[in-house]
Design a protein around this motif. Structure first.
Motif, PDB file in Angstrom:
ATOM      1  N   ASP A  23       0.832  -1.203   0.000  1.00 11.87           N
ATOM      2  CA  ASP A  23       0.000   0.000   0.000  1.00 11.87           C
ATOM      3  C   ASP A  23       0.867   1.253   0.000  1.00 11.87           C
ATOM      4  O   ASP A  23       1.758   1.406   0.828  1.00 11.87           O
ATOM      5  CB  ASP A  23      -0.916   0.016   1.226  1.00 11.87           C
ATOM      6  CG  ASP A  23      -1.837   1.225   1.228  1.00 11.87           C
ATOM      7  OD1 ASP A  23      -1.462   2.267   1.805  1.00 11.87           O
ATOM      8  OD2 ASP A  23      -2.923   1.132   0.632  1.00 11.87           O
ATOM      9  N   GLY A  26      -2.895   4.533   0.123  1.00 13.05           N
ATOM     10  CA  GLY A  26      -4.272   4.159  -0.196  1.00 13.05           C
ATOM     11  C   GLY A  26      -4.448   3.405  -1.503  1.00 13.05           C
ATOM     12  O   GLY A  26      -5.560   2.969  -1.816  1.00 13.05           O
ATOM     13  N   LYS A  27      -3.380   3.240  -2.268  1.00 12.48           N
ATOM     14  CA  LYS A  27      -3.418   2.455  -3.495  1.00 12.48           C
ATOM     15  C   LYS A  27      -2.216   1.517  -3.504  1.00 12.48           C
ATOM     16  O   LYS A  27      -1.152   1.864  -3.004  1.00 12.48           O
ATOM     17  CB  LYS A  27      -3.364   3.348  -4.740  1.00 12.48           C
ATOM     18  CG  LYS A  27      -4.560   4.256  -4.934  1.00 12.48           C
ATOM     19  CD  LYS A  27      -4.398   5.094  -6.208  1.00 12.48           C
ATOM     20  CE  LYS A  27      -5.584   6.036  -6.403  1.00 12.48           C
ATOM     21  NZ  LYS A  27      -5.416   6.852  -7.636  1.00 12.48           N
ATOM     22  N   SER A  28      -2.416   0.344  -4.097  1.00 14.81           N
ATOM     23  CA  SER A  28      -1.280  -0.571  -4.205  1.00 14.81           C
ATOM     24  C   SER A  28      -0.256  -0.015  -5.180  1.00 14.81           C
ATOM     25  O   SER A  28      -0.568   0.817  -6.038  1.00 14.81           O
ATOM     26  CB  SER A  28      -1.747  -1.941  -4.688  1.00 14.81           C
ATOM     27  OG  SER A  28      -2.192  -1.864  -6.036  1.00 14.81           O
ATOM     28  N   GLN A  31      -1.284  -0.759  -8.772  1.00 13.06           N
ATOM     29  CA  GLN A  31      -2.352   0.115  -9.265  1.00 13.06           C
ATOM     30  C   GLN A  31      -1.781   1.464  -9.689  1.00 13.06           C
ATOM     31  O   GLN A  31      -2.179   2.019 -10.717  1.00 13.06           O
ATOM     32  CB  GLN A  31      -3.436   0.326  -8.204  1.00 13.06           C
ATOM     33  CG  GLN A  31      -4.586   1.215  -8.707  1.00 13.06           C
ATOM     34  CD  GLN A  31      -5.748   1.319  -7.737  1.00 13.06           C
ATOM     35  OE1 GLN A  31      -5.767   0.620  -6.711  1.00 13.06           O
ATOM     36  NE2 GLN A  31      -6.711   2.176  -8.029  1.00 13.06           N
ATOM     37  N   ARG A  32      -0.843   1.979  -8.921  1.00 14.10           N
ATOM     38  CA  ARG A  32      -0.240   3.264  -9.286  1.00 14.10           C
ATOM     39  C   ARG A  32       0.527   3.154 -10.606  1.00 14.10           C
ATOM     40  O   ARG A  32       0.493   4.062 -11.431  1.00 14.10           O
ATOM     41  CB  ARG A  32       0.677   3.760  -8.162  1.00 14.10           C
ATOM     42  CG  ARG A  32      -0.094   4.205  -6.923  1.00 14.10           C
ATOM     43  CD  ARG A  32       0.774   4.946  -5.927  1.00 14.10           C
ATOM     44  NE  ARG A  32      -0.008   5.414  -4.786  1.00 14.10           N
ATOM     45  CZ  ARG A  32      -0.717   6.536  -4.766  1.00 14.10           C
ATOM     46  NH1 ARG A  32      -0.734   7.304  -5.837  1.00 14.10           N
ATOM     47  NH2 ARG A  32      -1.408   6.882  -3.706  1.00 14.10           N
ATOM     48  N   GLU A  35      -2.064   3.064 -13.439  1.00 15.60           N
ATOM     49  CA  GLU A  35      -2.690   4.372 -13.655  1.00 15.60           C
ATOM     50  C   GLU A  35      -1.738   5.337 -14.346  1.00 15.60           C
ATOM     51  O   GLU A  35      -2.159   6.129 -15.212  1.00 15.60           O
ATOM     52  CB  GLU A  35      -3.170   4.939 -12.319  1.00 15.60           C
ATOM     53  CG  GLU A  35      -4.360   4.175 -11.749  1.00 15.60           C
ATOM     54  CD  GLU A  35      -4.806   4.706 -10.394  1.00 15.60           C
ATOM     55  OE1 GLU A  35      -4.090   5.573  -9.820  1.00 15.60           O
ATOM     56  OE2 GLU A  35      -5.857   4.263  -9.907  1.00 15.60           O
ATOM     57  N   HIS A  57      -6.324  -8.840  -7.838  1.00 13.08           N
ATOM     58  CA  HIS A  57      -6.258  -7.449  -7.371  1.00 13.08           C
ATOM     59  C   HIS A  57      -6.327  -6.475  -8.545  1.00 13.08           C
ATOM     60  O   HIS A  57      -7.069  -5.482  -8.486  1.00 13.08           O
ATOM     61  CB  HIS A  57      -4.968  -7.234  -6.587  1.00 13.08           C
ATOM     62  CG  HIS A  57      -4.736  -5.820  -6.183  1.00 13.08           C
ATOM     63  ND1 HIS A  57      -5.462  -5.177  -5.210  1.00 13.08           N
ATOM     64  CD2 HIS A  57      -3.846  -4.884  -6.666  1.00 13.08           C
ATOM     65  CE1 HIS A  57      -5.036  -3.930  -5.092  1.00 13.08           C
ATOM     66  NE2 HIS A  57      -4.063  -3.730  -5.961  1.00 13.08           N
ATOM     67  N   PHE A  61      -9.464  -3.517  -9.484  1.00 10.46           N
ATOM     68  CA  PHE A  61      -9.485  -2.054  -9.659  1.00 10.46           C
ATOM     69  C   PHE A  61      -9.711  -1.665 -11.126  1.00 10.46           C
ATOM     70  O   PHE A  61      -9.552  -0.503 -11.503  1.00 10.46           O
ATOM     71  CB  PHE A  61      -8.238  -1.372  -9.078  1.00 10.46           C
ATOM     72  CG  PHE A  61      -6.916  -1.703  -9.727  1.00 10.46           C
ATOM     73  CD1 PHE A  61      -6.589  -1.222 -10.990  1.00 10.46           C
ATOM     74  CD2 PHE A  61      -5.969  -2.459  -9.052  1.00 10.46           C
ATOM     75  CE1 PHE A  61      -5.358  -1.486 -11.576  1.00 10.46           C
ATOM     76  CE2 PHE A  61      -4.730  -2.733  -9.617  1.00 10.46           C
ATOM     77  CZ  PHE A  61      -4.431  -2.250 -10.891  1.00 10.46           C
TER      78      PHE A  61
END
Length: 253
Positions: A23, A26-28, A31-32, A35, A57, A61
């Motif tokens: 983490d 607030g985001k893994s 995920q970052r 994005e 996972h 998202f």
């Protein structure tokens, strides 16, 4: 141009097990990375993982992910397997490091631009060395370029060696460059790279790209002034969290 960004993401890590799922504000981490990659001029962004937990996972998202063989010796091999799973031809495949949560879209786009030239086989990024600490760090590979901005050699040691000056003055006399590990390939070239045997220079420096140069492949480069934060240790996680508190101000390495 149809381009696919593939993000290798292994669960196992000696220093940070489950690293892609860590983490960060607030985001893994994964995920970052996804994005950030989606902001670039890529036709598709896919995570290539060896672990069902990471795949679920990513799907959770809204990302895209494929499972790959857990025994791949390198991220390059994992990217090639993932590309084969996708079944969508591309002009260019970008290997985006899964532990670079703040990779810039501009850096990816700089590589994509090099593929407007049909002769480009492989592309990667270089960045000016800013201080003696960076120059001497074996964790930040250096690169020397030819006249057409093609890589001649990569090394963990400062290259070239300026025999006429003391080492602490080298940066005053030569524009040293460090390598940023973001790669793009023609798919046919990527396939060939996965079939190459390890080369002596690669084994000596522990730098996979030396295998490619040894076998005659050409690596074009684009220069970036943008910094990133790679996550390999708990200290790197702390640096990343500090960056999230003050975006735009990268903590020193």
């Amino acid at each position: 141009m149809h381009s696919i960004g593939i993000i290798p993401a292994r669960y196992a890590s000696t220093r940070l097990p489950g690293k892609p799922l860590i983490d960060l504000g607030g985001k893994s981490m994964i995920q970052r990375v996804v994005e950030q990659a989606r902001q670039a001029n890529l036709s598709r962004v896919v995570v290539a993982t060896d672990d069902e937990r990471i795949r679920k996972h990513v799907l959770g998202f809204g990302g895209e992910a494929v499972l790959t063989n857990p025994d791949h010796p390198s991220g390059t091999d994992r990217v090639w397997e993932a590309y084969q799973h996708l079944g969508t031809p591309a002009d260019c495949v970008v290997n985006i490091q899964g532990d670079e949560p703040f990779v810039h879209a501009a850096q990816i786009n700089a590589l994509l631009a090099l593929f407007a030239d049909a002769n480009t086989q492989i592309a990667t990024l270089v960045k000016p060395v800013l201080n003696l600490e960076e120059l001497l760090s074996p964790h930040l590979p250096k690169v020397v370029l030819g006249a057409q901005a093609e890589a001649l050699y990569f090394s963990r040691h400062p290259v070239p060696y300026l025999r006429q000056h003391p080492q602490e003055q080298w940066l005053q006399h030569h524009p040293y460059l460090r390598h940023i590990g973001l790669y793009a390939y023609r798919p046919a070239v990527l396939q060939q790279l996965t079939q190459l045997a390890p080369a002596p220079l690669e084994l000596a420096e522990s730098l996979e790209q030396l295998r490619w140069l040894t076998h005659g492949f050409r690596i074009r480069t684009a220069e970036t002034a943008l910094e990133t934060i790679g996550i390999d240790t708990p200290e790197d996680v702390a640096r990343a969290l500090a960056y999230l508190q003050r975006p735009g101000q990268y903590p020193s390495t």
